[in-house]
Design an enzyme around this catalytic site. Structure first.
Site, PDB file in Angstrom:
ATOM      1  CG  HIS A  47     -22.997 -18.516 -16.118  1.00 16.45           C
ATOM      2  ND1 HIS A  47     -21.848 -17.759 -16.143  1.00 16.45           N
ATOM      3  CD2 HIS A  47     -22.592 -19.806 -16.045  1.00 16.45           C
ATOM      4  CE1 HIS A  47     -20.802 -18.547 -16.080  1.00 16.45           C
ATOM      5  NE2 HIS A  47     -21.220 -19.802 -16.020  1.00 16.45           N
ATOM      6  CG  ASP A  62     -15.778 -17.278  -8.382  1.00 17.54           C
ATOM      7  OD1 ASP A  62     -15.839 -18.518  -8.332  1.00 17.54           O
ATOM      8  OD2 ASP A  62     -15.776 -16.631  -9.450  1.00 17.54           O
ATOM      9  NE  ARG A  65     -13.037 -24.874  -9.173  1.00 17.26           N
ATOM     10  CZ  ARG A  65     -14.034 -24.386  -9.897  1.00 17.26           C
ATOM     11  NH1 ARG A  65     -14.463 -23.145  -9.701  1.00 17.26           N
ATOM     12  NH2 ARG A  65     -14.614 -25.139 -10.814  1.00 17.26           N
ATOM     13  CB  SER A 119     -17.422 -20.894  -9.553  1.00 14.22           C
ATOM     14  OG  SER A 119     -16.789 -19.917 -10.361  1.00 14.22           O
ATOM     15  CE  LYS A 179     -18.245 -16.029 -12.339  1.00 15.68           C
ATOM     16  NZ  LYS A 179     -17.598 -17.211 -11.752  1.00 15.68           N
TER      17      LYS A 179
END
Length: 434
Positions: free
Chosen positions: A80, A159, A166, A181, A185
């Site tokens: 990520h 999320d 947000r 967050s 995932k």
């Protein structure tokens, strides 16, 4: 919920049970947006400690399905990036790691604002499917070792809902909320090994290296707390990564790297990330050996990574020949050039400004607010719009020499205004000094 908002507003620690109550209630709709927004703002100002953040991560991961991979002794890994401009590393790293024998299962997002999204890049390939069923994803990872999908309704729905809230309530850049967050995932998608690329600089959410280190430390702690092998790389985002910014432009540049070429800065970070993924996935004993494996995977125009990329795209319905034809047709059109006003050295290519210029041309979206808290319409993206840098920081230029090429295929009524706004961003973002 009123009491929990008040408790966090006053800087007190929430228990795991209280956090689970909040997440479950918001997912089920019994806690309204207004109260969840107030709670998120309280977290923004008061923060959360590691235990609270880990509890929030797990609660959001458990709000939907939890994938559990059974591939024998093979470890499924994920990667990520916290967002950047020109960051197309997943398009290289995913197939590279899979080609080296370590399976990759990745759930990616769409672009927001000046930051690009992997899903938007993949959708620039005609026919590419970003929505796979759970069964399809299992089968593809087992058979070819790689799947990249959009965040689905069955994985971490809390999320997805909280992220949208947000975005429209100015709570995006909260370290505990970012960390939970990202990691929720990864946990929901069943990743057993996780590598994080945490960006810092003008084009990233974290503006300083210290902030990036803080975020990286929290996410690694969450991963280890939940028994996932987790590593983090800290990387700069002061100028765009590579030369291309924009969806199809970035796919083309990623293909250049997969075929043994491409920009050096992009190639290097891809090799660094791939090496770490191979280590956490058990594909190599140490980073040195993993790096050698990764370098071999990118050798030649018919590299193992390129062959795996083609297999992956076909498996998800993409048509690379149609993509090539469209790109070649677009390349026949002359771009609009932003030229150097003087002779000298390129001293600044601000990632934020260049990302905003690409967004103005149609390569990105301003945020989720256009679609409300329920999500966004990906059809608003022009897949061929974007920017290609002609120079990088440190390069010398002559007066009048191109610095940036602008690409857009918007309708005539929008074209001039879009280009004008992009130009305004570039004037403030590109500098050459004698």
């Amino acid at each position: 919920m009123f009491e929990l908002i008040e408790k966090k507003r006053n800087g007190k620690k929430l228990s795991g049970e209280e956090i689970a109550f909040i997440v479950q209630g918001y997912t089920a709709g019994t806690i309204p947006d207004c109260q969840m927004a107030a709670w998120a703002m309280a977290v923004y100002f008061q923060g959360m400690d590691t235990e609270e953040t880990a509890a929030l991560t797990l609660a959001m991961a458990q709000s939907g399905r939890m994938l559990d991979w059974h591939l024998g002794d093979r470890v499924v890994v994920d990667k990520h990036s916290t967002g950047g401009v020109g960051d197309k590393t997943t398009l290289v790293v995913g197939p590279l790691v899979a080609a080296c024998g370590v399976p990759v299962a990745k759930m990616s997002g769409r672009g927001l604002g000046h930051t690009g999204g992997t899903i938007d890049k993949l959708l620039s390939i005609p026919g590419f499917r970003v929505e796979l069923s759970e069964e399809e994803m299992y089968r593809q990872v087992e058979e070819i070792g790689l799947a990249v999908v959009a965040q689905s309704t069955f994985l971490a729905p809390a999320d997805k809902k909280l992220y949208a809230l947000r975005d429209v309530t100015a709570c995006i850049d909260s370290i505990p909320l970012i960390a939970s967050s990202v990691m929720s995932k990864k946990i929901a998608a069943g990743a057993q090994g996780i590598v994080l690329d945490v960006k810092y600089g003008s084009g990233a959410f974290m503006k300083t290296r210290d902030q990036a280190r803080q975020l990286a430390d929290i996410m690694v702690a969450i991963g280890e707390n939940l028994e996932r092998s987790t590593e983090a790389l800290i990387s700069p985002m002061e100028e765009p990564l590579g030369f291309a910014v924009g969806n199809s432009l970035e796919v083309v540049e990623a293909i250049e790297v997969l075929q043994g070429g491409g920009p050096e800065d992009l190639r290097e970070i891809c090799l660094d990330l791939a090496a770490r993924m191979l280590v956490v996935g058990g594909g190599a004993a140490d980073v040195s050996r993993a790096r050698a494996l990764a370098e071999h995977g990118l050798q030649g125009t018919m590299s193992p990574a390129w062959m795996k990329f083609r297999e992956f795209v076909v498996a998800q319905g993409g048509d690379l020949e149609a993509f090539r034809q469209r790109v070649e047709a677009r390349q026949c059109l002359e771009p609009i050039y932003y030229r150097s006003p003087n002779r000298g050295k390129v001293t600044r290519l601000d990632a934020l400004g260049i990302g905003q210029a690409a967004m103005q041309l149609g390569a990105g979206r301003a945020g989720l607010s256009g679609g409300g808290c329920d999500g966004i319409d990906p059809d608003g993206i022009d897949p061929d719009a974007g920017i290609r840098l002609c120079k990088k920081c440190g390069d010398f230029v002559e007066e009048g020499e191109p610095l940036v090429a602008l690409y857009t295929s918007l309708s005539a009524e929008n074209h001039s205004r879009r280009v004008e706004r992009a130009w305004e961003s570039l004037v403030c973002s590109v500098e050459c000094r004698e």
